[in-house]
Design an enzyme around this catalytic site. Structure first.
Site, short mmCIF file in Angstrom:
data_model
loop_
_atom_site.label_atom_id
_atom_site.label_comp_id
_atom_site.label_asym_id
_atom_site.label_seq_id
_atom_site.Cartn_x
_atom_site.Cartn_y
_atom_site.Cartn_z
NE ARG A 92 -3.94 1.88 1.19
CZ ARG A 92 -4.97 2.41 0.48
NH1 ARG A 92 -5.24 1.86 -0.79
NH2 ARG A 92 -6.03 3.19 0.99
CB THR A 364 -9.66 -0.70 -7.26
OG1 THR A 364 -9.37 0.38 -6.57
CG2 THR A 364 -8.78 -1.80 -6.79
CG ASN A 384 -8.40 6.50 -4.11
OD1 ASN A 384 -9.39 5.55 -3.93
ND2 ASN A 384 -8.54 7.83 -3.75
CB SER A 435 -7.12 -0.22 1.72
OG SER A 435 -7.37 -0.64 0.37
CB SER A 436 -12.54 -0.49 1.10
OG SER A 436 -12.80 0.51 1.81
N GLY A 457 -14.07 0.68 -4.58
CA GLY A 457 -14.21 1.78 -3.17
C GLY A 457 -14.64 1.05 -2.09
#
Ligand code: DON
Length: 553
Positions: A92, A364, A384, A435-436, A457
């Site tokens: 990340r 993404t 993103n 983050s998801s 997202g």
């Protein structure tokens, strides 16, 4: 998400018996057919799942520039068959060392619009290149040369744009009009892009060539680093050579929980995905889902409530654990899930607040690979939002991320994905934004049986949840599971259930509205893909919402 709703519904009918790709050996599923070809060729030439995944990641940076990347970051879950162990790779982006908590606020403490999304300040220090080298060093078998070469070839020779990609470039013209190199790369000065145009990326090809010849050093402490830093310092960005030199990739244990007889392993901090998936499955385990048919009113109500609890806790408790001590054990405990389940079952109007039920107190991209030896990769990486910050670092062809927006730039203020956060996810130097992304591997009897993941997202986690339930509760095959209409709830805005265009019947919508829910049609949610391992082989399933492709052989 270009598929019209009529096509979507027809697809759902046709797909009721379709399984995307069957193979007894190996399967690759990605967002773009050329990247899938690259990954499949590496497997055919004797590479393993990690080799294939690394080649796919570099190829997607070329053929899927809205999300595939060198200037972003992500997460990979990797199950190593020989070691019988799953690893979680954290590459990340992280905040530059000069980043500050209030860097996106004006002197009155108000958020400066778009600064965290479309500016040189929006970019975190990218992790993808180091991530791919790290996983390759540990588990790869072919030379990096072999894995980067296909991407270089496509970048230099070009590839044909699909109708969707051509339209997408045109759609984002304003974003690319930012004075950076993206203007000359992503804007066609003479006319709009059209389907079939050959898209050549000379600078990106050169950059990949340098990485192939000189290794990751050139990106983090060589000529590419210098170019990135020069462009950033000329334009008010924060990323320095020290930021790039000091960037670290982490190999972690995944976060795992039990759901019925299955073990679900997913991404730990700085993702919220793993915690939330386990928390939600723990709650759902307390309900007899055989009584709920797929997307019935009762099912949707239950899912919405469960999602709402998990997202409330996410907002308050989750952030990069190297900086904030999140109560992970409690959030993922069966006890906590029991307490929430009782609240839901009581039928009383439950107002959801983070943590009060503790005992004591288009962008993404995801890809999956399984190889001949049973090694499994589940990888989600991103810039993103689509094309990240829209800024291409001068002379590199590299689109830079806008991942700083995933921080809580002001407590209580929603980010691009409508997510609110707290101190847990505030900006600090070197911290990673929450983050998801939820790359997930599901095990049965100690061996993997499914891999799944998605972009979307804030909707990634609920997409992955529903794909898992579709397979294990609603008996869908992998194609049906990733294509079935989804719903979403993320705590705030309160009582708001998101649905897909024509995904839910009018009767159910009316019913939900009569119970006080606001229904919002957001567009399609996620672009999931996954692979299931069954007795008779591997089945790859790609989402019908977008251009995705699977190859098995
Ligand atoms: O890390 C995250 O959660 C977001 N940056 C992911 C963004 C995303 O999924 C975009 N795709 N639709």
């Amino acid at each position: 998400m270009q598929m019209g709703w009529k096509v979507f519904i027809i697809f759902l009918i046709v797909s009721s018996c379709a399984k995307d790709n069957h193979s007894n050996n190996a399967v690759v599923v990605t967002r773009h057919h050329l990247a899938t070809d690259v990954g499949a060729n590496i497997l055919r030439e004797g590479g393993n799942a990690v080799d294939s995944a690394v080649a796919v990641a570099f190829a997607l940076a070329v053929v899927n520039p809205s999300a595939g990347n060198l200037g972003g970051g992500g997460f990979m879950l990797y199950y190593d068959a020989k070691k019988n162990k799953t690893f979680a790779l954290d590459y990340r982006e992280r905040a530059p060392q000069a980043a500050t908590e209030k860097m996106f606020l004006d002197k009155d403490g108000e958020v400066i619009k778009n600064l965290s999304l479309n500016s040189y300040l929006a970019a975190g220090v990218p992790g993808t290149v180091k991530g791919m080298f790290k996983i390759h060093d540990l588990f790869g078998s072919k030379s990096m040369n072999d894995l980067i070469s296909p991407a270089i070839k496509i970048a230099k020779k070009g590839f044909e744009l699909s109708a969707f990609q051509a339209e997408n470039f045109n759609k984002y013209e304003k974003k690319f009009s930012n004075g950076s190199d993206s203007e000359s790369i992503f804007i066609n000065a003479e006319r709009d892009f059209e389907e079939g145009d050959v898209f050549i990326q000379t600078d990106l090809g050169e950059t990949l060539d340098l990485i192939k010849k000189q290794g990751q050093e050139v990106f983090y402490n060589g000529i590419i680093a210098e170019k990135i830093v020069a462009d950033f310092s000329n334009n008010g960005g924060l990323i320095t050579i020290e930021d790039l030199k000091d960037y670290r990739v982490f190999l972690k244990d995944p976060i795992c929980g039990d759901y019925k007889e299955y073990e679900v392993c997913s991404m730990p901090s700085p993702s919220s995905g793993g915690v939330a998936i386990i928390q939600m499955l723990n709650i759902i385990e307390n309900f007899d889902l055989s009584e709920y048919s797929h997307n019935s009113i009762e099912y949707i109500k239950l899912l919405a409530k469960v999602m709402s609890f998990a997202y409330a806790d996410r907002s308050k408790y989750l952030g990069d654990q190297n900086f904030f001590n999140s109560p992970i054990e409690k959030l993922t405990s069966k006890n906590y899930a029991n307490i929430i389940s009782k609240k839901i079952k009581s039928g009383e109007k439950v107002s959801v607040e983070p943590g009060i039920y503790f005992y004591e107190g288009d962008q993404t991209t995801h890809f999956s690979v399984i190889d001949f030896d049973g090694n499994v990769v589940s990888n989600t990486y991103t810039l993103n939002t689509a094309y990240g910050s829209g800024i291409v670092a001068k002379g590199t062809g590299i689109l830079m991320n806008n991942e700083m927006d995933d921080f809580s730039i002001k407590p209580g203020t929603p980010n691009f994905w409508g997510l609110v956060g707290s101190k847990a996810n505030s900006i600090e130097p070197n911290k990673r934004p929450l983050s998801s992304m939820t790359p997930t591997i599901i095990m049965y009897d100690g061996a993997p049986i499914m891999t799944i993941g998605s972009p979307g997202g804030s909707k990634i986690i609920t997409t992955v949840l529903q794909c898992i339930l579709n397979v294990f509760i609603h008996d869908m095959n992998i194609k049906q599971a990733v294509c079935a209409p989804r719903i979403h709830h993320q705590w705030l805005p309160e009582n708001t259930v998101y649905i897909e265009p024509n995904g839910i019947s009018k009767d159910i919508i009316k019913n939900l509205q009569s119970r006080g829910h606001t229904i919002k049609t957001y567009g399609y949610m996620g672009v999931a893909n996954g692979i299931i391992i069954e007795d008779d082989g591997l089945y790859g399933g790609t989402d019908c919402r977008d251009e995705t492709s699977a190859i098995g052989y």
